[in-house]
Design an enzyme around this catalytic site. Structure first.
Site, PDB file in Angstrom:
ATOM      1  N   HIS A 159      16.702  77.101 -47.401  1.00 27.83           N
ATOM      2  CA  HIS A 159      17.719  77.778 -48.201  1.00 27.83           C
ATOM      3  C   HIS A 159      19.025  77.840 -47.411  1.00 27.83           C
ATOM      4  O   HIS A 159      19.016  77.933 -46.179  1.00 27.83           O
ATOM      5  CB  HIS A 159      17.272  79.195 -48.558  1.00 27.83           C
ATOM      6  CG  HIS A 159      16.126  79.236 -49.508  1.00 27.83           C
ATOM      7  ND1 HIS A 159      15.794  80.370 -50.216  1.00 27.83           N
ATOM      8  CD2 HIS A 159      15.216  78.292 -49.886  1.00 27.83           C
ATOM      9  CE1 HIS A 159      14.751  80.131 -50.982  1.00 27.83           C
ATOM     10  NE2 HIS A 159      14.374  78.871 -50.791  1.00 27.83           N
TER      11      HIS A 159
ATOM     12  N   GLU B 276      21.198  80.195 -46.949  1.00 28.81           N
ATOM     13  CA  GLU B 276      21.334  81.391 -46.110  1.00 28.81           C
ATOM     14  C   GLU B 276      20.452  81.294 -44.870  1.00 28.81           C
ATOM     15  O   GLU B 276      20.884  81.663 -43.776  1.00 28.81           O
ATOM     16  CB  GLU B 276      20.954  82.669 -46.882  1.00 28.81           C
ATOM     17  CG  GLU B 276      21.787  82.928 -48.107  1.00 28.81           C
ATOM     18  CD  GLU B 276      21.171  82.384 -49.389  1.00 28.81           C
ATOM     19  OE1 GLU B 276      21.431  82.968 -50.446  1.00 28.81           O
ATOM     20  OE2 GLU B 276      20.437  81.370 -49.333  1.00 28.81           O
TER      21      GLU B 276
ATOM     22  N   CYS C 290      17.493  85.572 -51.757  1.00 30.59           N
ATOM     23  CA  CYS C 290      16.130  85.779 -52.242  1.00 30.59           C
ATOM     24  C   CYS C 290      15.383  86.721 -51.290  1.00 30.59           C
ATOM     25  O   CYS C 290      15.926  87.182 -50.285  1.00 30.59           O
ATOM     26  CB  CYS C 290      15.411  84.437 -52.348  1.00 30.59           C
ATOM     27  SG  CYS C 290      14.995  83.704 -50.737  1.00 30.59           S
TER      28      CYS C 290
ATOM     29  N   CYS D 285      15.309  85.221 -47.703  1.00 34.32           N
ATOM     30  CA  CYS D 285      16.627  85.248 -47.055  1.00 34.32           C
ATOM     31  C   CYS D 285      17.100  86.676 -46.795  1.00 34.32           C
ATOM     32  O   CYS D 285      17.787  86.926 -45.800  1.00 34.32           O
ATOM     33  CB  CYS D 285      17.632  84.478 -47.890  1.00 34.32           C
ATOM     34  SG  CYS D 285      17.260  82.693 -47.949  1.00 34.32           S
TER      35      CYS D 285
END
Length: 151
Positions: free
Chosen positions: A54, A56, A84, A87
């Site tokens: 991801h 992040e 999410c 993250c």
């Protein structure tokens, strides 16, 4: 919202388009420290063959290598979408105490009906650390990067 967030959010949205062009999910993030962008990251789930890629998490992995915990406490993470569950946990552990995001997880929910949905606000509110969260912001602009991608 504070003045100036829009430019950084728009840069995250540009990064999300760059990720999309490479075949990755349209997500981007950047780190602001002392008023300067010091790191940028894209989603690399597909090209990196890693479900943890991801934007992040990619950004946070590099941020904790480069900067001290004291510096990170003063930094702001900007993201094209609400962090999410994974993250959000990484954000907390990094020491960063300010996040600004464009697209809410709730707006993305139709694309990810099986994903666990817990707002980053709810996750981070369980800590005694004071973490400032701002968003959604420029949500319609951020959503355009997702149109036609997930079908």
């Amino acid at each position: 919202m504070e003045r100036g967030h829009e430019g950084f959010i728009r840069r995250c949205i540009e990064l999300s388009y760059q990720a999309r062009e490479k075949g990755n999910g349209p997500f981007g993030a950047l780190l602001l420290l002392n008023g300067q962008i010091v790191l940028e990251a894209e989603n690399t789930v597909v090209t990196g063959k890693n479900p943890l890629g991801h934007s992040e998490l990619n950004l946070l992995t590099e941020a904790v290598r480069r900067f001290s915990r004291e510096q990170l406490r003063e930094a702001t993470l900007y993201a094209s979408a609400e962090p999410c569950v994974m993250c959000s946990g990484a954000l907390f552990n990094s020491g960063i105490r300010h996040v600004v995001y464009a697209l809410s997880a709730e707006a993305l929910r139709p694309y990810f009906p099986d994903d666990p949905y817990i707002s980053c606000r709810d996750i981070l509110a369980t800590s005694s650390a004071r973490i400032r969260i701002e968003g959604p912001m420029l949500e319609a602009e951020a959503m355009k990067a997702h149109e036609g991608f997930w079908s």
